[in-house]
Design an enzyme around this catalytic site. Structure first.
Site, short mmCIF file in Angstrom:
data_model
loop_
_atom_site.label_atom_id
_atom_site.label_comp_id
_atom_site.label_asym_id
_atom_site.label_seq_id
_atom_site.Cartn_x
_atom_site.Cartn_y
_atom_site.Cartn_z
N THR A 127 2.03 -3.79 -3.73
CA THR A 127 3.15 -3.97 -4.67
C THR A 127 3.73 -5.38 -4.63
OG1 THR A 127 5.47 -3.34 -4.97
CG2 THR A 127 4.59 -3.01 -2.80
N TYR B 175 10.41 -0.15 1.52
CA TYR B 175 9.16 0.12 0.79
C TYR B 175 8.24 -1.10 0.84
CZ TYR B 175 6.09 0.53 -3.26
OH TYR B 175 5.00 0.52 -4.09
N HIS C 91 12.06 4.42 -14.01
CA HIS C 91 11.46 3.25 -14.65
C HIS C 91 11.86 3.12 -16.11
CE1 HIS C 91 8.85 3.93 -11.15
NE2 HIS C 91 8.87 2.62 -11.11
N PHE D 171 2.62 -5.43 -10.33
CA PHE D 171 3.95 -5.68 -10.88
C PHE D 171 4.36 -4.41 -11.63
CE2 PHE D 171 5.16 -9.99 -9.61
CZ PHE D 171 4.08 -10.22 -8.76
#
Ligand code: UDP
Length: 328
Positions: free
Chosen positions: A115, A139, A185, A167
């Site tokens: 990530t 995370y 999201h 991304f």
């Protein structure tokens, strides 16, 4: 190739599984279904329900696997700050078990789902792979620590591995898209407004140092992302650990994303400015030049309209299967 996909029932994992199966690979998926769904797994794949870390040894001992694509992880930034113990256990702990099982059964090809959160607040844009890594949440820290583990297994045991730092993954491919029990999201939330499952979208701040005052992100289409995993798997070399960023190289603001959703859904999508969200940087855009140059990765769905159009086609066909149904 015979591939084990951990977390293959989630959004990214199930898309990669579908593409692997389409291209004739022999795929086994292991997933505990904590966030993924069984229906998302391609019919051609073998499915094992269970914990990837607990089951890796048994699965890999049972056959001549050529490689592993490891997606199984927890991935909510806010939650990782509340229950870091679970993130270290389920991300780092599980990955160590998988690495040990791979070593024990001589499986030397790994693609790891990582990530942009490994970088933290960027000093320069676009972000390249040699940018400093200062994750600002647990995370990102768990994912970065895994890279150190993978690198040492590569040096000592000849593992060939690639970590792909994503991304903002978005869009949909065929019957696979974003439909989470808990959604945070931007694009799926905006589309829930268009479905009538939410009244409005909140814009987290319009006073950022960007042209229209809203945050800019790099949205990468899920199908382009899947291609990168296959390329990585096909080109891994024993003893080498590579890291590549995966974005589209284009930045779109929150307002631009909402506008694109209005165009494609024909819905007015009411939006309201709300306070900034903790931990959001103003602008995150990746440089994906390295993977393009070294592996010939060629993303073809980089404009926001293609991403939103595919996401909307998936979302509007969900009907009763949408987890947001009944929510307002
Ligand atoms: N965002 C927003 N409203 C929402 C959800 C997200 O304004 O309801 C913004 C968020 O602040 C960020 C961008 O949309 O600037 C993308 O957020 P998302 O959670 O999709 O991905 P992230 O960039 O956090 O990985």
């Amino acid at each position: 190739m015979k591939i084990l996909v951990t977390g293959g029932a989630g959004y990214v994992g199930s898309t990669c599984t579908a593409v692997l199966c389409e291209q004739g690979h022999d795929v086994t998926v292991v997933d505990n279904l904590s966030t993924g769904s069984r229906e998302a797994v391609a019919e051609k794949a073998r499915f094992i329900e269970g914990d990837a870390g607990e089951m890796a040894d048994e699965i890999l001992s049972s056959g001549d696997f050529d490689g592993v694509i490891h997606f199984a992880a927890r991935s909510l930034v806010g939650e990782s700050e509340e229950v870091p113990d679970q993130y270290w256990r389920d991300n780092l702990g599980t990955t160590l078990k998988i690495l040990n099982a791979m070593h024990a059964h001589d499986v030397k090809n790994l693609v790891f789902s990582s990530t942009a959160a490994t970088y933290g607040e960027p000093e320069t844009i676009p972000i390249t792979e040699d940018a400093p890594t200062n994750p600002t949440n647990a995370y990102g820290a768990t994912k970065l620590s895994i890279d150190y583990a993978i690198a040492s297994y590569a040096r000592a045991y000849g593992l060939g591995a690639t970590s792909l730092r994503y991304f903002n993954v978005a869009g949909a491919y065929g019957s696979v898209g974003e439909n989470r029990r808990i959604e945070t999201h931007l694009i799926p939330l905006v589309l829930q407004v268009a479905l009538g499952h939410r009244d409005k979208i909140l814009i987290f701040g319009d006073d950022w140092d960007t042209p229209d005052g809203t945050c800019i992100r790099d949205y990468i289409h899920i199908r382009d992302l899947a291609d990168a995993h296959l390329l990585a798997l096909e080109t891994n070399k024993p003893g080498v650990h590579r890291i590549f960023n995966l974005g589209s190289g284009e930045g779109y603001s929150v307002k631009e994303v909402i506008e694109a959703c209005r165009r494609h859904t024909g819905h007015p999508i009411p939006a309201e400015v709300a306070p900034r969200r903790a931990g959001d940087p103003a602008k995150l855009v990746a440089s994906s030049e390295k993977i393009k140059k070294e592996l010939g990765w060629n993303p073809t769905r980089t404009d926001i309209d293609t991403i939103v159009k595919d996401a909307w086609n998936f979302t509007k066909n969900l009907g009763d299967r949408a987890y947001s149904a009944g929510q307002r």
